[in-house]
Design a protein around this motif. Structure first.
Motif, PDB file in Angstrom:
ATOM      1  N   LEU A 117       7.449  43.186  89.115  1.00  0.00           N
ATOM      2  CA  LEU A 117       8.631  42.310  89.360  1.00  0.00           C
ATOM      3  C   LEU A 117       9.614  41.236  87.937  1.00  0.00           C
ATOM      4  O   LEU A 117      10.482  41.015  88.616  1.00  0.00           O
ATOM      5  CB  LEU A 117       8.144  41.131  91.340  1.00  0.00           C
ATOM      6  N   GLY A 118       8.715  40.773  88.082  1.00  0.00           N
ATOM      7  CA  GLY A 118       8.598  39.537  87.401  1.00  0.00           C
ATOM      8  C   GLY A 118       9.294  40.141  85.780  1.00  0.00           C
ATOM      9  O   GLY A 118      10.629  39.676  85.472  1.00  0.00           O
ATOM     10  N   ILE A 119       9.185  41.049  85.277  1.00  0.00           N
ATOM     11  CA  ILE A 119       9.246  41.937  84.325  1.00  0.00           C
ATOM     12  C   ILE A 119      10.749  42.327  84.406  1.00  0.00           C
ATOM     13  O   ILE A 119      11.740  42.145  84.080  1.00  0.00           O
ATOM     14  CB  ILE A 119       8.301  43.476  84.163  1.00  0.00           C
ATOM     15  N   PHE A 120      10.552  42.991  86.463  1.00  0.00           N
ATOM     16  CA  PHE A 120      11.769  43.581  86.462  1.00  0.00           C
ATOM     17  C   PHE A 120      12.978  42.886  86.416  1.00  0.00           C
ATOM     18  O   PHE A 120      14.287  43.475  86.114  1.00  0.00           O
ATOM     19  CB  PHE A 120      11.287  44.486  87.437  1.00  0.00           C
ATOM     20  N   LEU A 121      13.010  41.433  86.644  1.00  0.00           N
ATOM     21  CA  LEU A 121      14.157  40.815  86.838  1.00  0.00           C
ATOM     22  C   LEU A 121      14.473  40.264  86.281  1.00  0.00           C
ATOM     23  O   LEU A 121      15.535  39.945  85.713  1.00  0.00           O
ATOM     24  CB  LEU A 121      13.197  39.546  88.193  1.00  0.00           C
ATOM     25  N   VAL A 122      14.061  40.060  85.033  1.00  0.00           N
ATOM     26  CA  VAL A 122      14.732  39.425  83.411  1.00  0.00           C
ATOM     27  C   VAL A 122      14.851  40.389  83.157  1.00  0.00           C
ATOM     28  O   VAL A 122      15.888  40.276  82.047  1.00  0.00           O
ATOM     29  CB  VAL A 122      13.034  38.945  83.027  1.00  0.00           C
ATOM     30  N   PHE A 123      14.860  41.757  83.205  1.00  0.00           N
ATOM     31  CA  PHE A 123      15.404  42.504  82.077  1.00  0.00           C
ATOM     32  C   PHE A 123      16.847  42.861  83.039  1.00  0.00           C
ATOM     33  O   PHE A 123      18.035  43.173  82.406  1.00  0.00           O
ATOM     34  CB  PHE A 123      14.936  43.917  82.848  1.00  0.00           C
ATOM     35  N   LEU A 124      16.369  42.839  84.523  1.00  0.00           N
ATOM     36  CA  LEU A 124      17.819  43.021  85.083  1.00  0.00           C
ATOM     37  C   LEU A 124      18.899  42.262  85.224  1.00  0.00           C
ATOM     38  O   LEU A 124      20.080  41.777  84.135  1.00  0.00           O
ATOM     39  CB  LEU A 124      17.757  43.268  86.434  1.00  0.00           C
ATOM     40  N   GLY A 125      18.085  40.667  84.718  1.00  0.00           N
ATOM     41  CA  GLY A 125      18.976  39.757  84.462  1.00  0.00           C
ATOM     42  C   GLY A 125      19.556  39.788  82.739  1.00  0.00           C
ATOM     43  O   GLY A 125      20.692  39.956  82.726  1.00  0.00           O
ATOM     44  N   PRO A 182      25.872  38.182  82.177  1.00  0.00           N
ATOM     45  CA  PRO A 182      27.207  37.491  81.355  1.00  0.00           C
ATOM     46  C   PRO A 182      26.908  37.962  79.911  1.00  0.00           C
ATOM     47  O   PRO A 182      26.202  36.915  79.266  1.00  0.00           O
ATOM     48  CB  PRO A 182      28.712  36.597  81.655  1.00  0.00           C
ATOM     49  N   ARG A 183      27.893  38.313  78.911  1.00  0.00           N
ATOM     50  CA  ARG A 183      27.338  37.752  77.001  1.00  0.00           C
ATOM     51  C   ARG A 183      28.653  37.031  76.222  1.00  0.00           C
ATOM     52  O   ARG A 183      29.098  37.607  76.075  1.00  0.00           O
ATOM     53  CB  ARG A 183      26.723  39.254  76.549  1.00  0.00           C
ATOM     54  N   ARG A 184      29.060  36.074  76.679  1.00  0.00           N
ATOM     55  CA  ARG A 184      29.861  35.203  76.476  1.00  0.00           C
ATOM     56  C   ARG A 184      29.488  34.126  75.785  1.00  0.00           C
ATOM     57  O   ARG A 184      29.166  32.843  75.736  1.00  0.00           O
ATOM     58  CB  ARG A 184      30.603  34.933  77.500  1.00  0.00           C
ATOM     59  N   LYS A 185      29.854  34.577  73.940  1.00  0.00           N
ATOM     60  CA  LYS A 185      29.088  33.539  73.306  1.00  0.00           C
ATOM     61  C   LYS A 185      30.622  33.099  72.364  1.00  0.00           C
ATOM     62  O   LYS A 185      31.244  33.303  72.264  1.00  0.00           O
ATOM     63  CB  LYS A 185      28.208  34.434  72.364  1.00  0.00           C
ATOM     64  N   TYR A 186      30.572  31.912  72.196  1.00  0.00           N
ATOM     65  CA  TYR A 186      31.364  30.535  72.090  1.00  0.00           C
ATOM     66  C   TYR A 186      31.309  29.603  70.880  1.00  0.00           C
ATOM     67  O   TYR A 186      29.864  28.941  71.703  1.00  0.00           O
ATOM     68  CB  TYR A 186      32.503  30.369  72.707  1.00  0.00           C
ATOM     69  N   ALA A 187      31.545  29.106  70.552  1.00  0.00           N
ATOM     70  CA  ALA A 187      31.107  27.850  69.098  1.00  0.00           C
ATOM     71  C   ALA A 187      29.913  27.068  70.339  1.00  0.00           C
ATOM     72  O   ALA A 187      29.461  26.304  70.048  1.00  0.00           O
ATOM     73  CB  ALA A 187      32.104  27.569  68.181  1.00  0.00           C
ATOM     74  N   GLU A 188      31.250  26.262  71.061  1.00  0.00           N
ATOM     75  CA  GLU A 188      30.338  25.309  71.619  1.00  0.00           C
ATOM     76  C   GLU A 188      29.049  25.528  72.073  1.00  0.00           C
ATOM     77  O   GLU A 188      28.368  25.130  72.359  1.00  0.00           O
ATOM     78  CB  GLU A 188      31.079  25.302  73.073  1.00  0.00           C
ATOM     79  N   LYS A 189      28.914  26.606  72.705  1.00  0.00           N
ATOM     80  CA  LYS A 189      27.270  27.139  73.270  1.00  0.00           C
ATOM     81  C   LYS A 189      26.562  27.444  72.404  1.00  0.00           C
ATOM     82  O   LYS A 189      25.592  26.974  73.057  1.00  0.00           O
ATOM     83  CB  LYS A 189      28.008  28.979  74.822  1.00  0.00           C
ATOM     84  N   ASP A 190      26.956  27.689  70.942  1.00  0.00           N
ATOM     85  CA  ASP A 190      25.628  28.007  70.395  1.00  0.00           C
ATOM     86  C   ASP A 190      26.410  26.457  69.144  1.00  0.00           C
ATOM     87  O   ASP A 190      24.656  26.944  68.755  1.00  0.00           O
ATOM     88  CB  ASP A 190      26.434  29.133  69.224  1.00  0.00           C
ATOM     89  N   SER A 191      26.487  25.909  69.649  1.00  0.00           N
ATOM     90  CA  SER A 191      26.342  24.287  68.422  1.00  0.00           C
ATOM     91  C   SER A 191      25.100  23.740  69.541  1.00  0.00           C
ATOM     92  O   SER A 191      24.548  23.766  70.376  1.00  0.00           O
ATOM     93  CB  SER A 191      27.585  23.839  68.790  1.00  0.00           C
ATOM     94  N   PRO A 192      24.452  23.044  68.562  1.00  0.00           N
ATOM     95  CA  PRO A 192      23.380  22.328  68.813  1.00  0.00           C
ATOM     96  C   PRO A 192      23.172  21.467  69.782  1.00  0.00           C
ATOM     97  O   PRO A 192      24.578  20.537  70.112  1.00  0.00           O
ATOM     98  CB  PRO A 192      22.755  21.124  67.019  1.00  0.00           C
ATOM     99  N   TYR A 193      22.749  20.583  70.047  1.00  0.00           N
ATOM    100  CA  TYR A 193      23.349  19.849  71.592  1.00  0.00           C
ATOM    101  C   TYR A 193      21.711  18.382  71.669  1.00  0.00           C
ATOM    102  O   TYR A 193      20.499  19.288  71.401  1.00  0.00           O
ATOM    103  CB  TYR A 193      22.975  20.652  72.967  1.00  0.00           C
TER     104      TYR A 193
END
Length: 120
Positions: free
Chosen positions: A20-28, A33-44
């Motif tokens: 179940l754990g493996i299934f839920l990780v792959f399902l997620g 969503p796969r939205r990449k943008y500069a602010e998300k990829d910047s160091p925090y």
């Protein structure tokens, strides 16, 4: 009933939980969503933009205090089993723990007097 048959419910639970754990990780990962943008990829760094290199050197006193904390924290953890078995160990167990705590206290006083806990 054999020994392996007694453990079947536990093994089945582990298998279902792992699956179940493996299934839920792959399902997620597939449905998320796969939205990449500069602010998300910047160091925090704590809500601020990073002001130095991530590989900056820390003062060795930080590591010293951390190691001493872990050391004394683990040594104090040895007192808990004694507290539970206090009625069964008798006077020998009592005095053994008193000696252990005396050595622990002496080590703490030594590091305190040497200035290992001072932060300038």
């Amino acid at each position: 009933m054999s020994n392996i048959a007694q453990y079947f419910p536990i093994l089945l639970f582990i298998a279902i939980a792992t699956g179940l754990g493996i299934f839920l990780v792959f399902l997620g990962s597939f449905l998320g969503p796969r939205r990449k943008y500069a602010e998300k990829d910047s160091p925090y760094e704590c809500g601020f933009n990073p002001f130095e290199d991530a590989r900056m050197k820390f003062d060795v006193r930080y590591y010293l205090v951390a190691i001493l904390f872990i050391l004394f924290d683990l040594e104090v953890a040895f007192v808990f089993p004694w507290a539970i078995a206090n009625g069964h160990v008798g006077l020998v167990g009592f005095w053994t723990v008193i000696v252990f705590l005396a050595i622990l206290t002496a080590g703490f006083v030594y590091e305190w007097r040497k200035g290992a806990l001072d932060w300038d």
